[in-house]
Design a protein around this motif. Structure first.
Motif, short mmCIF file in Angstrom:
data_model
loop_
_atom_site.label_atom_id
_atom_site.label_comp_id
_atom_site.label_asym_id
_atom_site.label_seq_id
_atom_site.Cartn_x
_atom_site.Cartn_y
_atom_site.Cartn_z
N THR A 1 0.02 -70.54 -10.84
CA THR A 1 1.19 -70.74 -11.68
C THR A 1 1.32 -69.54 -12.60
O THR A 1 0.35 -69.15 -13.25
N VAL A 2 2.52 -68.97 -12.66
CA VAL A 2 2.78 -67.81 -13.51
C VAL A 2 3.63 -68.26 -14.69
O VAL A 2 4.77 -68.68 -14.52
N THR A 3 3.05 -68.18 -15.88
CA THR A 3 3.75 -68.57 -17.10
C THR A 3 4.27 -67.33 -17.80
O THR A 3 3.49 -66.45 -18.17
N LEU A 4 5.59 -67.28 -17.99
CA LEU A 4 6.21 -66.14 -18.66
C LEU A 4 6.18 -66.37 -20.17
O LEU A 4 6.59 -67.41 -20.66
N VAL A 5 5.67 -65.36 -20.89
CA VAL A 5 5.60 -65.41 -22.36
C VAL A 5 6.37 -64.21 -22.88
O VAL A 5 6.05 -63.07 -22.53
N ARG A 6 7.38 -64.46 -23.71
CA ARG A 6 8.15 -63.38 -24.32
C ARG A 6 7.64 -63.21 -25.74
O ARG A 6 7.95 -64.00 -26.62
N ALA A 7 6.82 -62.20 -25.96
CA ALA A 7 6.22 -61.95 -27.27
C ALA A 7 5.88 -60.47 -27.38
O ALA A 7 5.68 -59.80 -26.37
N PRO A 8 5.80 -59.95 -28.61
CA PRO A 8 5.41 -58.55 -28.77
C PRO A 8 4.05 -58.28 -28.13
O PRO A 8 3.15 -59.12 -28.18
N LEU A 9 3.94 -57.12 -27.51
CA LEU A 9 2.69 -56.74 -26.87
C LEU A 9 1.87 -55.94 -27.88
O LEU A 9 2.33 -54.92 -28.39
N PRO A 10 0.65 -56.40 -28.16
CA PRO A 10 -0.15 -55.70 -29.16
C PRO A 10 -0.60 -54.32 -28.67
O PRO A 10 -0.84 -54.12 -27.49
N LEU A 11 -0.68 -53.40 -29.61
CA LEU A 11 -1.21 -52.08 -29.32
C LEU A 11 -2.71 -52.14 -29.54
O LEU A 11 -3.18 -52.31 -30.65
N GLU A 12 -3.46 -52.05 -28.45
CA GLU A 12 -4.92 -52.13 -28.53
C GLU A 12 -5.50 -50.73 -28.51
O GLU A 12 -5.44 -50.04 -27.50
N THR A 13 -6.05 -50.30 -29.63
CA THR A 13 -6.60 -48.96 -29.72
C THR A 13 -8.11 -48.94 -29.52
O THR A 13 -8.71 -47.88 -29.44
N SER A 14 -8.72 -50.11 -29.42
CA SER A 14 -10.18 -50.18 -29.31
C SER A 14 -10.69 -50.05 -27.88
O SER A 14 -11.89 -49.94 -27.65
N ARG A 15 -9.78 -50.07 -26.90
CA ARG A 15 -10.20 -49.96 -25.51
C ARG A 15 -9.05 -49.39 -24.68
O ARG A 15 -7.92 -49.29 -25.14
N LYS A 16 -9.36 -49.06 -23.44
CA LYS A 16 -8.36 -48.54 -22.52
C LYS A 16 -7.33 -49.64 -22.22
O LYS A 16 -7.68 -50.81 -22.07
N LEU A 17 -6.07 -49.24 -22.16
CA LEU A 17 -4.99 -50.18 -21.89
C LEU A 17 -5.16 -50.78 -20.50
O LEU A 17 -5.32 -50.05 -19.51
N ARG A 18 -5.12 -52.09 -20.43
CA ARG A 18 -5.19 -52.80 -19.15
C ARG A 18 -3.98 -53.71 -19.07
O ARG A 18 -3.92 -54.73 -19.74
N ARG A 19 -3.03 -53.32 -18.25
CA ARG A 19 -1.82 -54.15 -18.09
C ARG A 19 -2.09 -55.33 -17.17
O ARG A 19 -1.43 -56.34 -17.26
N VAL A 20 -3.02 -55.18 -16.25
CA VAL A 20 -3.43 -56.25 -15.35
C VAL A 20 -4.90 -56.52 -15.64
O VAL A 20 -5.73 -55.63 -15.53
#
Length: 150
Positions: free
Chosen positions: A123-142
């Motif tokens: 099940t894929v749940t869509l969430v519309r919310a601001p995406l946090p900027l994570e500076t403590s690690r490499k960006l992982r979109r998946v």
């Protein structure tokens, strides 16, 4: 297959038998240098971020690049997102609230269609919310947040 890398030509640190968890697409062509070893065409994602599902045909893996491509090809206006497998049959799909509704709907449908085509129980749940900027690690979109398979 787990890739092991050896690189003696690096200037700062020799990599000798460095075990990677990357998913690689190997070349069908021989190396131009004449080496009998296989060449890598592309790094397509991290093995620990491959989504794992059950299907009528047995367990399946869906690699990060396949998921990323489904989202990005759905609508050209999408430039940031997060797909997170939070459970054996659940995915959270986060998109910016500023993205037009039709683009969000197209991307949501593209991910669901990909999983249906592969007969993945999810099940894929869509969430519309601001995406946090994570500076403590490499960006992982998946990202897969399940315990690694043993």
């Amino acid at each position: 297959m787990t890739p092991l890398v050896t690189a003696f030509r690096r200037q700062t640190q020799i990599m000798a038998r460095y075990r990677m968890n990357d998913l690689l697409r190997l070349s069908k062509e021989p190396c131009r240098c004449g080496s009998p070893l296989r060449c890598v065409d592309e790094i397509v994602g991290r093995m620990d971020d491959a989504f794992r599902f059950t299907s009528p045909d047995g367990p399946i893996l869906v690699t990060p690049d396949v998921l990323r491509n489904a989202v990005l090809k759905a609508d050209r206006r999408i430039d940031d997102f997060r797909l997170v497998q939070t459970g054996p049959e659940s995915i959270e799909f986060r998109l910016q609230p500023t993205l037009p509704d039709d683009a969000a709907a197209a991307a949501h449908q593209a991910v669901r269609a990909l999983l249906e085509m592969r007969k993945a129980a999810a099940t894929v749940t869509l969430v519309r919310a601001p995406l946090p900027l994570e500076t403590s690690r490499k960006l992982r979109r998946v990202e897969c947040r399940l315990e690694p398979a043993r």
